[in-house]
Design a protein around this motif. Structure first.
Motif, mmCIF file in Angstrom:
data_model
loop_
_atom_site.group_PDB
_atom_site.id
_atom_site.type_symbol
_atom_site.label_atom_id
_atom_site.label_comp_id
_atom_site.label_asym_id
_atom_site.label_seq_id
_atom_site.Cartn_x
_atom_site.Cartn_y
_atom_site.Cartn_z
ATOM 1 N N LEU A 130 45.864 38.965 52.916
ATOM 2 C CA LEU A 130 46.575 39.385 54.116
ATOM 3 C C LEU A 130 47.475 38.243 54.564
ATOM 4 C CD1 LEU A 130 47.062 41.445 56.386
ATOM 5 C CD2 LEU A 130 45.111 40.448 57.599
ATOM 6 N N ASN A 131 48.765 38.549 54.648
ATOM 7 C CA ASN A 131 49.761 37.565 55.078
ATOM 8 C C ASN A 131 49.653 36.264 54.287
ATOM 9 O OD1 ASN A 131 50.771 39.363 56.997
ATOM 10 N ND2 ASN A 131 49.253 38.705 58.513
ATOM 11 N N GLY A 132 49.566 36.428 52.956
ATOM 12 C CA GLY A 132 49.639 35.289 52.055
ATOM 13 C C GLY A 132 48.342 34.582 51.788
ATOM 14 N N SER A 133 47.249 34.961 52.474
ATOM 15 C CA SER A 133 45.976 34.264 52.315
ATOM 16 C C SER A 133 44.900 35.219 51.819
ATOM 17 C CB SER A 133 45.523 33.660 53.646
ATOM 18 O OG SER A 133 46.466 32.717 54.115
ATOM 19 N N GLU A 134 44.042 34.706 50.942
ATOM 20 C CA GLU A 134 42.934 35.506 50.439
ATOM 21 C C GLU A 134 41.928 35.758 51.556
ATOM 22 O OE1 GLU A 134 39.194 35.000 47.373
ATOM 23 O OE2 GLU A 134 41.113 34.064 46.797
ATOM 24 N N ILE A 135 41.512 37.026 51.721
ATOM 25 C CA ILE A 135 40.550 37.363 52.774
ATOM 26 C C ILE A 135 39.264 37.966 52.223
ATOM 27 C CG2 ILE A 135 42.317 37.683 54.568
ATOM 28 C CD1 ILE A 135 41.888 40.773 54.122
ATOM 29 N N ALA A 136 39.275 38.407 50.966
ATOM 30 C CA ALA A 136 38.069 39.021 50.405
ATOM 31 C C ALA A 136 38.141 38.977 48.892
ATOM 32 C CB ALA A 136 37.924 40.468 50.874
ATOM 33 N N SER A 137 36.966 38.864 48.267
ATOM 34 C CA SER A 137 36.889 38.943 46.804
ATOM 35 C C SER A 137 35.606 39.665 46.431
ATOM 36 C CB SER A 137 36.919 37.544 46.174
ATOM 37 O OG SER A 137 35.785 36.798 46.582
ATOM 38 N N ALA A 138 35.613 40.279 45.270
ATOM 39 C CA ALA A 138 34.441 40.991 44.771
ATOM 40 C C ALA A 138 34.378 40.826 43.262
ATOM 41 C CB ALA A 138 34.506 42.469 45.141
ATOM 42 N N VAL A 139 33.178 40.885 42.741
ATOM 43 C CA VAL A 139 32.965 40.677 41.310
ATOM 44 C C VAL A 139 32.893 42.025 40.598
ATOM 45 C CG1 VAL A 139 31.353 39.791 39.573
ATOM 46 C CG2 VAL A 139 31.768 38.504 41.688
ATOM 47 N N VAL A 140 33.597 42.117 39.476
ATOM 48 C CA VAL A 140 33.427 43.228 38.546
ATOM 49 C C VAL A 140 33.069 42.610 37.195
ATOM 50 C CG1 VAL A 140 35.030 44.744 39.774
ATOM 51 C CG2 VAL A 140 35.885 43.294 37.932
ATOM 52 N N PRO A 141 32.522 43.390 36.272
ATOM 53 C CA PRO A 141 32.155 42.794 34.984
ATOM 54 C C PRO A 141 33.363 42.152 34.288
ATOM 55 C CG PRO A 141 31.158 44.965 35.226
ATOM 56 C CD PRO A 141 32.110 44.796 36.364
ATOM 57 N N ALA A 142 33.183 40.939 33.775
ATOM 58 C CA ALA A 142 34.256 40.272 33.031
ATOM 59 C C ALA A 142 34.654 41.132 31.844
ATOM 60 C CB ALA A 142 33.791 38.895 32.566
ATOM 61 N N GLY A 143 35.955 41.209 31.596
ATOM 62 C CA GLY A 143 36.464 42.054 30.526
ATOM 63 C C GLY A 143 36.659 43.497 30.931
ATOM 64 N N SER A 144 36.572 43.797 32.232
ATOM 65 C CA SER A 144 36.758 45.169 32.717
ATOM 66 C C SER A 144 38.182 45.640 32.484
ATOM 67 C CB SER A 144 36.449 45.253 34.213
ATOM 68 O OG SER A 144 35.084 45.043 34.466
ATOM 69 N N ARG A 145 38.326 46.934 32.383
ATOM 70 C CA ARG A 145 39.645 47.554 32.255
ATOM 71 C C ARG A 145 39.752 48.688 33.286
ATOM 72 N NH1 ARG A 145 40.177 43.538 30.212
ATOM 73 N NH2 ARG A 145 40.871 42.972 28.101
ATOM 74 N N LEU A 146 40.902 48.750 33.950
ATOM 75 C CA LEU A 146 41.168 49.816 34.916
ATOM 76 C C LEU A 146 41.591 51.064 34.167
ATOM 77 C CD1 LEU A 146 43.141 49.438 38.248
ATOM 78 C CD2 LEU A 146 43.592 51.364 36.746
ATOM 79 N N ALA A 147 40.937 52.165 34.448
ATOM 80 C CA ALA A 147 41.268 53.437 33.799
ATOM 81 C C ALA A 147 42.285 54.172 34.662
ATOM 82 C CB ALA A 147 40.015 54.279 33.615
ATOM 83 N N VAL A 148 43.552 54.146 34.259
ATOM 84 C CA VAL A 148 44.599 54.818 35.025
ATOM 85 C C VAL A 148 44.381 56.327 34.941
ATOM 86 C CG1 VAL A 148 47.080 55.219 35.253
ATOM 87 C CG2 VAL A 148 46.233 52.956 34.606
#
Length: 758
Positions: A178-196
Motif C-alpha cells: 500500500l502506497n509503496g510499502s509492504e503491508i502483508a505477506s503470506a506463504v504458499v508452497p515454493a514452486g507454486s504455479r497460478l492456474a489462470v
C-alpha cells in the motif's frame, strides 16, 4: 504516464488517459476495450459516455459502482478449456474508492479479476467491507489462497491509494503493498504455479461471479476512480514497487495526489435531461434513496437527510445522504453525512432517525444503528456535528457516539423490530418515540425519556391501535412522527401522530391521529380511534418525517415519493425515488387536519401560461389546447353544477392514447386518480385507479396540482393530497384537458411553468 524502466515484464497496461469516450486502450496488445456504462445507450436521458476525471497521471476513469466495467477478452489460444500456469503475477493500480460494498456472500468488489473460485483458478484483486482489500489466487493442484490487508491498512474513500499485489511462485510468497510499502505477506508452497482461469474474461471493475440482486443488479462492482492499471509476468520487488510509487509522487511535488471532491462525487448532470426524473423535487444526485428524514434548522439553513445507497439505484447498503437549503425549495447536495463503518455500532447500515438540539443548542442526529452481529440488530444511536470545533457551516462532518443509547430488551415492544427514533426536546428534557409493535398484536410507538440526551428510560407504549379493528395498521409501525398542533377552538392542546405500518397485512401509507399528549405518563390519547390518511395515492407518499419550523412555527412534513418502477427501469435510469414536496400541516377551525404545499414553492414559478375565470368546461378546454408541459403548477376551482364527477387530465397525448385523470366523485365522496391509460411503455407498471375518501361538505372542488415530469401531486381543498406517478411512453404526452360527466363552471384556472431547483 509512459511505462518506466521499472516496467519490465509488463503484460497489460491501461493508462486510462483517453479522457473521453467509451473505450480504454490496453497498451501492450493495442486493444481498445469497451467501457460498459449504463448511459452509453440511454432510453430516458441524453446518451453520454462514462465520466473521466483527473488522474494521478493524465486522466482516470470513474466507475459508477453498478454499471461501469471493462471486459478484456482472453485470446483464442487461451480459450482451449485448459488453464495456463504462471510462475508469477504482479498487479499495480491506483484507486480512489467512492464507497464500500456490503460484502454480500463474502465476495469482493473486484478491481481486476479473472477467476473462478469454485474451480480454484485465476486471480482476484478487490475490496471488501469498510475498505479492507484482498488478493486471491487459484494454484495448480486445486488450492485457493487469500491474502488480506491488515487492520489500519484499509483503502480510504475519496483518496488516491497505490495498491500492489504480488505472487511469486518460485519463492512461495504472496505480498500486498500500500502506497509503496509492504503491508502483508503470506506463504504458499515454493514452486507454486497460478492456474489462470480458462474461458474467463479479464474484468476490470466487476466480479467474474457477481451475485445478482432482483435479477438485474450485479453486486461486487468497484465504485470510484481508477488509474494506471498494470499487470506483470514477474514478481515485483520491494524496490520496484517503491520506485513506481515515488515516480507518481515526484510528478506531484513529492506528495500523494489529492482527489477533488467534485471529481469523485455522484454527479446529477446526466440525469437532468431524464424525461421522467423530477426537477423541482428533492432527490439524490443519482442512485437510490428511500425516505428523507431528520429535518432541522440551524444557523440560517434547513438540513434534510435521506436513506441512500451510493453504490447504485437499488436497496442495499444504506447511508445517510444530506441536503441543505435556505428556503426549503432550492437544495444543495452535500457529502454523505453518516456511513457504515468498521465498528461495533453500525457496521451494517445507518437507518432512519431524526434530528434535534443538544443542551447547547447544537444539532444532533439520532439514527437506527444496524449491526447484524447483535441481537436485536437494531438500536438507537447518536451522532454530533463538529460545528463547534471546526466551524462547519454546512454541518458536513458528524461524529458518532461510540455506544448505542437505547438497546431493545425483551418485553420492550416486538423484539427484533426497533427502529426510526423520533426525538424532541422541551424545557424538561428529551423524549423519543421508537417504531415497533406489541408482541403477538399490532404496531406501536414506544416512549422513552432522558434528562441528559444520553441515558434513556423506557416509559412503555406511547400509543398502539386495535389490530382487530384496523388490521391494515399491521404488526409493526415505522417512522413515528409527533408534532404539536396548538390549541383547538376550545383551548385544548392538540398533537399530531404519524406512523407508517409495515408487515403482514399492513397498508404501507402515512396514517395519522389528532389527539392529546399525557405528558405525565408519556402517552397519546387520540380524539378518534380510527386513523386517517394524509395522502390517498396508494404507496406514493410514504416514509414520513417532520419538524416544527423555528422560523415560521409551521409543522412541515417530508415524505418519499415512491418510484413505482421495475428494477430493470431503475437500472436503466440510474436513479430510484425522490422526495415529495414539503407540506405544511395544521389544525383547521373545523378540527380537521389541513395539508397544503408550503408557500415558498411559489418562488419556482416561471411564466404564467394561463389565467381564466368563470368559464364553461368547453370554453376552458379551448384555451387549454395551447398549453403543454411536464413541469407545471396548476390551481383549479370548479363548481359542480349537475356533474357527479369532475377533474383534469394531465400528461395527455394529442390523440388521447396516453393520459392520467385526476378527479373527484361526489356520489362516492372519493378523490381518485385513473392511470388506466397513463403509459403504453411495456416495462412501466403505473396502472389502475387509486384514491380514497374525502368529504368536501358542499365546497367547490379546489385542486392545487404540481406536475414534475413523472411526479403528479394534487392537494385538494386543503384536506388531502393524492400523490401518484406517470411515466408516459410517448414524448408528446404533455397536454391538459378538463374533464367531467356534465358541463360545469370553471371558477378559476391558473397555470405556471415551473423551474428546476438544480
Amino acid at each position: 504516464m509512459s511505462s518506466s524502466a521499472g516496467d519490465r515484464g509488463i503484460t497489460m497496461y491501461w493508462a486510462f488517459d483517453e479522457g473521453t469516450g467509451a473505450g480504454a486502450l490496453e497498451s501492450v496488445t493495442k486493444t481498445v476495450d469497451n467501457v460498459h456504462y449504463v448511459f452509453n445507450n440511454a432510453e430516458f436521458t441524453d446518451p453520454c459516455t462514462p465520466p473521466w476525471r483527473q488522474g494521478v497521471a493524465g486522466t482516470s476513469l470513474l466507475f459508477d459502482g453498478y454499471s461501469t466495467y471493462i471486459a478484456h477478452s482472453a485470446h483464442e489460444e487461451e480459450r482451449n478449456g485448459e488453464p495456463e500456469f504462471l510462475p508469477a503475477l504482479s498487479i499495480g493500480v491506483w484507486v480512489a474508492p467512492r464507497t464500500y460494498e456490503w460484502g454480500h456472500e463474502g465476495k469482493l468488489a473486484a478491481i481486476v479479476n479473472r477467476h473462478n473460485k469454485d474451480a480454484k483458478q485465476g486471480y482476484l484483486l478487490g475490496m471488501f467491507r469498510h475498505g479492507s482489500w484482498s488478493f486471491q489466487i487459484g494454484l495448480e493442484g486445486g488450492e485457493w489462497k487469500e491474502i488480506w490487508s491488515p487492520d489500519g491498512c484499509e483503502l480510504p474513500k475519496n483518496e488516491w491509494s497505490y495498491v500492489n499485489a504480488v505472487f511469486n511462485g518460485n519463492e512461495g510468497e504472496l505480498k500486498l503493498y500500500l502506497n509503496g510499502s509492504e503491508i502483508a505477506s503470506a506463504v504458499v508452497p515454493a514452486g507454486s504455479r497460478l492456474a489462470v482461469a480458462a474461458d474467463t474474461d479479464l474484468l476490470i471493475g466487476r466480479n467474474n461471479h457477481s451475485s445478482k440482486l432482483a435479477d438485474v443488479f450485479s453486486l461486487h462492482m468497484f465504485s470510484g476512480l481508477m488509474d494506471e492499471l498494470k499487470m506483470y509476468s514477474h514478481a515485483l520487488s520491494n524496490e520496484e514497487v517503491a520506485s513506481s510509487y515515488q515516480e507518481v509522487l515526484a510528478a506531484h511535488g513529492g506528495v500523494r495526489p489529492q482527489v477533488e471532491y467534485d471529481d469523485i462525487k455522484l454527479d446529477r448532470t446526466p440525469l437532468l435531461a431524464d424525461r421522467h426524473r423530477p426537477q423541482y423535487h428533492v432527490s439524490p444526485p443519482a442512485h437510490w434513496m428511500n425516505e428523507p428524514h431528520a429535518p432541522i434548522y440551524f444557523d440560517g439553513q434547513y438540513h434534510l437527510f435521506y436513506q441512500h445507497n451510493p453504490q447504485g439505484p437499488y436497496f442495499h447498503h444504506i447511508h445517510w445522504g444530506h441536503w441543505v437549503s435556505k428556503d426549503l425549495v432550492y437544495w444543495r447536495d452535500l457529502p454523505i453525512a453518516l456511513a457504515p463503518e468498521k465498528d461495533q455500532l453500525a457496521p451494517d447500515g445507518i437507518w432512519s432517525g431524526s434530528a434535534t438540539y443538544d443542551a447547547d443548542g447544537l444539532p444532533v442526529l439520532f439514527f437506527t444503528a444496524g449491526n447484524d452481529s447483535a441481537s436485536p440488530n437494531q438500536s438507537v444511536a447518536l451522532a454530533r456535528s463538529t460545528y463547534s470545533e471546526d466551524k462547519d457551516p454546512d454541518l458536513v462532518r458528524w461524529i458518532k457516539h461510540p455506544e448505542p443509547l437505547i438497546v431493545q430488551q425483551q418485553g420492550m415492544g416486538a423484539f427484533g423490530d426497533f427502529r426510526d427514533p423520533f426525538v424532541w426536546k422541551d424545557e424538561d428534557g428529551w423524549y423519543a418515540l421508537v417504531g415497533s409493535g406489541v408482541e403477538g398484536s399490532g404496531g406501536a410507538a414506544l416512549a422513552f425519556a432522558s434528562d441528559d440526551m444520553l441515558n434513556w428510560t423506557y416509559k412503555g407504549s406511547f400509543f398502539e391501535a386495535d389490530i382487530q379493528k384496523f388490521p391494515y395498521l399491521g404488526p409493526i409501525w415505522e417512522l413515528p412522527v409527533f408534532l404539536p398542533l396548538g390549541s383547538d377552538k376550545h383551548g385544548v392542546s392538540k398533537h399530531l401522530l404519524l406512523v407508517s405500518p409495515v408487515g403482514a397485512g399492513a397498508d404501507v401509507e402515512v396514517f395519522y391521529w389528532i389527539g392529546q399528549m399525557d405528558k405525565h405518563n408519556l402517552s397519546f390519547i387520540p380524539d378518534q380511534e380510527e386513523p386517517q390518511l394524509l395522502d390517498v395515492g396508494d404507496f406514493h407518499f410514504t416514509g414520513p418525517s417532520g419538524m416544527t419550523d423555528p422560523v415560521t412555527g409551521r409543522n412541515i412534513v417530508f415524505t418519499i415519493a415512491q418510484g413505482d418502477r421495475t428494477s430493470v427501469l431503475e437500472y436503466q435510469s440510474g436513479w430510484a425515488h425522490n422526495g415529495g414536496l414539503p407540506v405544511s400541516v395544521y389544525l383547521r377551525e373545523d378540527g380537521r387536519l389541513g395539508i397544503e404545499p408550503i408557500q415558498e414553492l411559489q418562488s419556482l414559478r416561471g411564466e404564467k401560461r394561463l389565467s381564466l375565470r368563470d368559464k364553461s368546461l368547453t370554453e376552458a378546454n379551448d384555451q387549454l389546447r395551447a398549453i403543454q408541459g411536464d413541469m407545471l403548477e396548476i390551481q383549479l376551482e370548479m363548481e359542480r353544477g349537475s356533474a357527479a364527477q369532475l377533474g383534469i387530465k394531465v400528461r395527455c397525448t394529442p390523440d388521447g392514447e396516453e393520459e392520467t385523470l385526476l378527479y373527484y366523485d361526489w356520489k362516492e365522496s372519493m378523490l381518485l386518480a385513473d392511470r388506466t391509460k397513463t403509459s403504453q411503455h411495456p416495462e412501466e407498471r403505473c396502472r389502475g385507479i387509486q384514491g380514497g375518501k374525502l368529504e368536501l361538505c358542499g365546497e367547490n372542488l379546489k385542486l392545487h396540482l404540481y406536475l414534475d415530469r413523472s411526479m403528479v401531486e394534487a392537494y385538494v381543498n386543503g384536506l388531502k393530497s393524492l400523490t401518484t406517478r406517470a411515466y408516459p411512453g410517448r414524448k408528446d404526452a404533455l397536454g391538459l384537458r378538463l374533464w367531467g360527466d356534465a358541463d360545469s363552471l370553471v371558477k378559476s384556472l391558473e397555470i405556471w411553468e415551473m423551474k428546476s431547483i438544480w
